[in-house]
Design an enzyme around this catalytic site. Sequence first.
Site, PDB file in Angstrom:
ATOM      1  N   ARG A 143    -106.298 -15.920  92.070  1.00 18.05           N
ATOM      2  CA  ARG A 143    -105.675 -16.802  93.080  1.00 18.05           C
ATOM      3  C   ARG A 143    -104.919 -17.980  92.495  1.00 18.05           C
ATOM      4  NH1 ARG A 143    -106.536 -12.565  96.192  1.00 18.05           N
ATOM      5  NH2 ARG A 143    -108.670 -11.904  95.888  1.00 18.05           N
ATOM      6  N   THR A 187    -112.291 -14.827  90.209  1.00 17.99           N
ATOM      7  CA  THR A 187    -110.873 -14.658  90.551  1.00 17.99           C
ATOM      8  C   THR A 187    -110.263 -15.876  91.234  1.00 17.99           C
ATOM      9  OG1 THR A 187    -111.439 -13.727  92.707  1.00 17.99           O
ATOM     10  CG2 THR A 187    -111.189 -12.174  90.890  1.00 17.99           C
ATOM     11  N   GLY A 203    -118.447 -10.408  93.518  1.00 24.90           N
ATOM     12  CA  GLY A 203    -119.246  -9.292  93.000  1.00 24.90           C
ATOM     13  C   GLY A 203    -120.370  -8.907  93.929  1.00 24.90           C
ATOM     14  N   TRP A 255    -115.788 -16.477  96.587  1.00 21.75           N
ATOM     15  CA  TRP A 255    -114.647 -16.106  95.755  1.00 21.75           C
ATOM     16  C   TRP A 255    -113.300 -16.646  96.194  1.00 21.75           C
ATOM     17  CZ3 TRP A 255    -111.243 -12.653  98.251  1.00 21.75           C
ATOM     18  CH2 TRP A 255    -111.754 -11.951  99.344  1.00 21.75           C
ATOM     19  N   ASN A 273    -120.106 -11.454 102.059  1.00 27.71           N
ATOM     20  CA  ASN A 273    -120.964 -10.513 102.784  1.00 27.71           C
ATOM     21  C   ASN A 273    -122.375 -10.448 102.194  1.00 27.71           C
ATOM     22  OD1 ASN A 273    -119.155  -8.855 100.726  1.00 27.71           O
ATOM     23  ND2 ASN A 273    -121.127  -7.805 100.877  1.00 27.71           N
ATOM     24  N   ASP A 316    -119.638  -5.663 105.934  1.00 27.15           N
ATOM     25  CA  ASP A 316    -118.857  -6.134 104.780  1.00 27.15           C
ATOM     26  C   ASP A 316    -117.796  -7.146 105.207  1.00 27.15           C
ATOM     27  OD1 ASP A 316    -118.076  -6.371 102.161  1.00 27.15           O
ATOM     28  OD2 ASP A 316    -116.838  -4.574 102.145  1.00 27.15           O
ATOM     29  N   ASP A 318    -116.972 -10.496 104.650  1.00 29.32           N
ATOM     30  CA  ASP A 318    -117.019 -11.777 103.946  1.00 29.32           C
ATOM     31  C   ASP A 318    -116.504 -12.898 104.856  1.00 29.32           C
ATOM     32  OD1 ASP A 318    -116.937 -11.017 100.656  1.00 29.32           O
ATOM     33  OD2 ASP A 318    -116.315  -9.474 102.060  1.00 29.32           O
ATOM     34  N   ARG A 343    -113.122 -12.893 109.122  1.00 26.81           N
ATOM     35  CA  ARG A 343    -112.922 -11.452 108.949  1.00 26.81           C
ATOM     36  C   ARG A 343    -113.646 -10.635 110.021  1.00 26.81           C
ATOM     37  NH1 ARG A 343    -113.655  -8.895 102.886  1.00 26.81           N
ATOM     38  NH2 ARG A 343    -113.264  -6.707 103.361  1.00 26.81           N
TER      39      ARG A 343
END
Length: 550
Positions: A143, A187, A203, A255, A273, A316, A318, A343
């Site tokens: 990013r 990231t 991760g 992240w 998540n 899932d 996040d 999300r």
Amino acid sequence: MKRPFFTKFAQLAAVAVLSATASIAQQAPPPSGLNPTALELFHQPADTWPTYNGDYSGRRFSAIRQITQQNITDLKIKWKYTITGIPPLRGSGPLIIKSTPLMVHGVLYFTIPDHVFAVDARTGKEKWRFDFEDHGGHVLGQRGVGMYGKWIYFLTPDGWFISLDSETGKERWRKKVADEKLQYFTTMAAVIVKNHVIIGVGGDAMDVAGYLESRDPDTGEMQWRWWSEPQKMGDPGSETWPNEQSMRHGGGMTWLPGTYDPELNLIYWGTGNTNPVFAGQGRKGANLYTDSIVALNPDTGKMVWYFQGSPHDTHDWDNVETPVLFDMEIDGKPRKLLAQAARCGYFFVLDRTNGKYLVSKPFTKTANWSKGIDERGQPIPDPDKEPKVDGSMVDIASNGATNWPPPSYSPQTKLFYVNATEGYSVAYLYDTSPQPEGYGGGSSGAFDTHSSLIALDVLTGDVRWKHIPKGRGAEGGGMSGGILTTAAGLLFTGDSDRLAAFDATAGKILWSQKLDHHVSNGPSTSVLDNKQNIIVGAGDTLYALTLDGK
């Protein structure tokens, strides 16, 4: 009467020059780089883009107004820089710029995994490049960098935290901050808050716990670490887990960059998540503090409040999307607010002093995975919509209603803008054992799925306008990248292989420029040599656009 921006800017610049002159008499100026005291909550310096989001708020709103709705058709490409000499990254295919460049003293600093670039903002010529060879970790994206004085901060896929000299790209030091052997990867763009460099991790393949760290900008040593889950039974939040084993392996990665309110001295961060992914039978309960927005003290790492967007997440989803800060008067009283398009398909507006909700409402379809909201405004998951062996259909697209590309908020229109994905998906449970591990399920299907640019009323959560790209994405993926709004009433984002400008109030498309790839990062803007520049990444190429391309 409103004064033109550049008149006000000139006055501010004159004051700045006088102040600087007085300061020079007292002490020598720093040799170069970014003064961290210049970072503010709601102000992006006209000649600088100093953070991932332009300021601390995450609004991605710029007061620069040289490019207007009247002259937008004169906006042209000034230069483009295409990355060369780097082969496709393992497992992720072509090179893609997902980072938002910092612009400091006429230099743009941006990244892809394993690489940092410094490019002259006037010419697009490369000044230096830093190349790193990872030994593991995911290379799906990077990013950007953080900057403190003359130092650059960069995270590698395999968990190295590296400081570079912004003038030369020479490495100053590196510190290991995450273990790639446990499938952690790093990231995000570091966030600088006072003398803290805030970094997070990704991760979720091996059921490890998420955390957020503060590092010393001079030495790289850890100042504090905050874990996304309670550390032992009996701690606050542990009652939302069945046992310590599940709690210590619960995920909740951090992240994406968060935001910061200097007056309240709170950082706001989203957590990812819950693990095991899709399979929640071994971790009954809400699973705090995964899938949440948390407010932390940046000096201590202590949590002040939380709000969980997806309790007991089994899809899932996040909850790391940018928590955008803004102020507004409601019922005659000034309020400090925070908004997030999550999300999971919900739009949340919270009081950022205490986390209490004002709005909690689906923004794509009905969010049928939930049975409504509880007294805190948090969605109540519907057990009938959890993943099943023969599938369970929800009216959220398989990758969520939105994802990492940054949204924007305009204080002029009082609208929150997000690039969304609308549609349906089917969630499956693969591992039916009492204690599943890793990815115990998955999501598939693309039923009536399309992208859209949505403008949301922050007081009600109602959709004020929506743009669905022509051909529903047939020209290259539909809406893409992040969003930038400006004081000239413009909104910039990606639309089907083009950079497009919209009327931020009405949603009418006013202009577009074909690019070689679809927009892949968040557009940014700053003034250089009295010219407003729009900077945008598309695939392996960075573009600068100005009026008349000069």
